[in-house]
Design an enzyme around this catalytic site. Structure first.
Site, mmCIF file in Angstrom:
data_model
loop_
_atom_site.group_PDB
_atom_site.id
_atom_site.type_symbol
_atom_site.label_atom_id
_atom_site.label_comp_id
_atom_site.label_asym_id
_atom_site.label_seq_id
_atom_site.Cartn_x
_atom_site.Cartn_y
_atom_site.Cartn_z
ATOM 1 N N GLN A 95 0.851 -1.196 0.000
ATOM 2 C CA GLN A 95 0.000 0.000 0.000
ATOM 3 C C GLN A 95 0.881 1.237 0.000
ATOM 4 O O GLN A 95 0.386 2.354 -0.136
ATOM 5 C CB GLN A 95 -0.875 0.013 1.261
ATOM 6 C CG GLN A 95 -1.806 -1.178 1.342
ATOM 7 C CD GLN A 95 -2.419 -1.270 2.733
ATOM 8 O OE1 GLN A 95 -3.453 -0.692 3.010
ATOM 9 N NE2 GLN A 95 -1.770 -1.998 3.620
ATOM 10 N N HIS A 113 -1.585 1.147 -4.356
ATOM 11 C CA HIS A 113 -2.030 2.532 -4.146
ATOM 12 C C HIS A 113 -1.215 3.546 -4.945
ATOM 13 O O HIS A 113 -1.239 4.732 -4.633
ATOM 14 C CB HIS A 113 -1.979 2.883 -2.651
ATOM 15 C CG HIS A 113 -3.051 2.197 -1.848
ATOM 16 N ND1 HIS A 113 -3.063 2.169 -0.469
ATOM 17 C CD2 HIS A 113 -4.158 1.507 -2.228
ATOM 18 C CE1 HIS A 113 -4.124 1.483 -0.043
ATOM 19 N NE2 HIS A 113 -4.794 1.066 -1.097
ATOM 20 N N CYS A 124 -4.362 12.958 -21.304
ATOM 21 C CA CYS A 124 -3.944 11.950 -22.290
ATOM 22 C C CYS A 124 -3.558 10.630 -21.619
ATOM 23 O O CYS A 124 -3.244 9.661 -22.300
ATOM 24 C CB CYS A 124 -2.789 12.472 -23.140
ATOM 25 S SG CYS A 124 -1.243 12.678 -22.233
HETATM 26 N N1 APR Z 1 7.004 -1.970 12.568
HETATM 27 C C1 APR Z 1 5.813 -2.610 12.364
HETATM 28 N N2 APR Z 1 4.629 -1.978 12.381
HETATM 29 C C2 APR Z 1 4.631 -0.645 12.617
HETATM 30 C C3 APR Z 1 5.834 0.086 12.855
HETATM 31 C C4 APR Z 1 7.058 -0.646 12.823
HETATM 32 N N3 APR Z 1 8.228 -0.045 13.043
HETATM 33 N N4 APR Z 1 5.498 1.391 13.063
HETATM 34 C C5 APR Z 1 4.166 1.478 12.946
HETATM 35 N N5 APR Z 1 3.634 0.248 12.687
HETATM 36 C C6 APR Z 1 2.233 -0.091 12.448
HETATM 37 C C7 APR Z 1 1.220 0.722 13.213
HETATM 38 O O1 APR Z 1 0.958 0.086 14.463
HETATM 39 C C8 APR Z 1 0.005 0.668 12.292
HETATM 40 O O2 APR Z 1 -0.782 -0.481 12.573
HETATM 41 O O3 APR Z 1 1.983 0.187 11.081
HETATM 42 C C9 APR Z 1 0.610 0.511 10.905
HETATM 43 C C10 APR Z 1 0.537 1.757 10.040
HETATM 44 O O4 APR Z 1 -0.803 2.042 9.810
HETATM 45 P P1 APR Z 1 -1.282 3.240 8.872
HETATM 46 O O5 APR Z 1 -0.514 4.476 9.217
HETATM 47 O O6 APR Z 1 -2.741 3.292 8.950
HETATM 48 O O7 APR Z 1 -0.782 2.806 7.406
HETATM 49 P P2 APR Z 1 -1.412 1.778 6.396
HETATM 50 O O8 APR Z 1 -2.139 0.669 7.080
HETATM 51 O O9 APR Z 1 -0.337 1.431 5.434
HETATM 52 O O10 APR Z 1 -2.471 2.677 5.634
HETATM 53 C C11 APR Z 1 -3.191 2.114 4.581
HETATM 54 O O11 APR Z 1 -4.354 4.116 4.114
HETATM 55 O O12 APR Z 1 -4.088 6.279 4.266
HETATM 56 C C12 APR Z 1 -4.225 5.281 3.359
HETATM 57 O O13 APR Z 1 -3.519 4.971 1.153
HETATM 58 C C13 APR Z 1 -3.038 5.138 2.466
HETATM 59 O O14 APR Z 1 -1.772 3.184 1.903
HETATM 60 C C14 APR Z 1 -2.386 3.895 2.968
HETATM 61 C C15 APR Z 1 -3.535 3.138 3.556
#
Ligand code: APR
Length: 241
Positions: A95, A113, A124
C-alpha cells in the site's frame, strides 16, 4: 503469473514497514495525515478544488523519499532475500507509495495505491517517471496541456491498481503475511479474510494489533526491521508452510 510449486506467499505491506526507514506512518495519534485531513489532500475532489495544496503535499513527500537518509531497512532487504531464495511464488502487495521494496530488489511487486515517483496526465493518461516537484503550471510532455499532470496515487474514492492479479494471488497462496498495516483501509484490510477462506495460513506482523487482528491465525509483535528478518530466516530454515 507462473506457478513454481505449492508454497506460494502473498505479503501485504503498509506504512509500518517503512517507518523504520524514517517515513512517517499515516494514522498518527492526532488522526491527521502528516498534518492534513485526508479529504483535503487525498481525494480527486481535493485535487480539483486546490491542486496547489495537493501537489505541494506530494512534492514534499517525494522530496523526503529522495533524501539520502531514506533507504530500505532490514525488513525490505529480508523480503527481497525471501523472493530470491523461496521455492514458490512471493507476491508483495504494497500500500506504500515509496519505492523502498523496489530499491531492496523485490521484482514481483504490486503498488496497489500507486507510486510517489510516478505522475500521469489526466487528459492523455500518459505516465511519467518523476523525481521533481510538480506545479500547477506543469505542461504535459505528451499532450502539452497545462495543469493536468497529477500524482500517480490512488486517492480515496478511486480503484486500487491490479486488483484482479491481487485476488488471483490471494486465492492461490498458502501463506498470507501482513506487515505494518493498521487494517483501516479496504480493500487491503479484507485480504486476510479472502486468503484465510481460501485455505492460507495468515500471519500479522505489527508493533500493535491492527483493526483486523482477530482474523489472523498468528500475530507477531515488534518493529518490522527486527521481526521480519527473523521471520524470513525461520521460513527459509523450515520451509514447510
Ligand atoms: N514496525 C511494524 N509496524 C509498525 C511500525 C514498525 N516499526 N510502526 C508502525 N507500525 C504499524 C502501526 O501500528 C500501524 O498499525 O503500522 C501501521 C501503520 O498504519 P497506517 O498508518 O494506517 O498505514 P497503512 O495501514 O499502510 O495505511 C493504509 O491508508 O491512508 C491510506 O492509502 C493510504 O496506503 C495507505 C492506507
Amino acid at each position: 503469473m507462473t506457478r513454481k510449486s505449492a508454497g506460494n506467499i502473498v505479503i501485504l505491506t503498509g506504512a509500518g514497514i517503512s517507518a523504520d526507514s524514517g517515513i512517517q506512518t499515516f494514522r498518527g495519534s492526532d488522526g491527521l495525515w502528516c498534518g492534513h485531513r485526508v479529504e483535503d489532500v487525498a481525494t480527486p475532489e481535493a485535487f480539483r478544488a486546490n491542486p496547489a495544496l495537493v501537489q505541494d503535499f506530494y512534492n514534499r513527500r517525494r522530496r523526503q523519499l529522495l533524501e539520502p537518509s531514506i533507504q530500505p531497512n532490514a525488513a525490505h532487504i529480508a523480503l527481497a532475500e525471501l523472493e530470491k531464495n523461496w521455492r514458490g511464488d512471493i507476491t508483495i502487495v504494497t500500500q506504500n507509495i515509496d519505492d523502498l521494496h523496489d530499491r531492496a530488489g523485490n521484482k514481483n511487486l504490486i503498488h496497489m495505491h500507486g507510486e510517489l515517483l510516478s505522475v500521469f496526465c489526466n487528459k492523455c493518461e500518459t505516465r511519467f517517471h518523476c523525481r521533481e516537484d510538480v506545479t500547477t503550471d506543469h505542461v504535459c510532455a505528451n499532450c502539452q496541456e497545462t495543469g493536468t499532470v497529477r500524482p500517480d496515487i490512488v486517492w480515496f474514492g478511486e480503484m486500487p491498481y491490479r486488483m484482479d492479479e491481487i485476488y488471483e494471488a490471494l486465492s492461490y497462496c498458502d501463506l498470507f503475511i501482513a506487515i505494518g498495516t493498521s487494517g483501516h483501509v479496504y480493500p487491503a484490510a479484507g485480504f486476510v479474510a479472502h486468503a484465510g477462506l481460501n485455505g492460507a495460513k495468515t500471519v500479522e506482523i505489527n508493533i500493535e494489533e491492527s483493526q483486523v487482528a482477530s482474523v489472523f491465525d498468528e500475530h507477531i509483535s515488534g518493529r518490522a526491521a527486527e521481526t521480519v528478518p527473523e521471520y524470513v530466516k525461520q521460513l527459509l530454515t523450515y520451509p514447510d508452510i
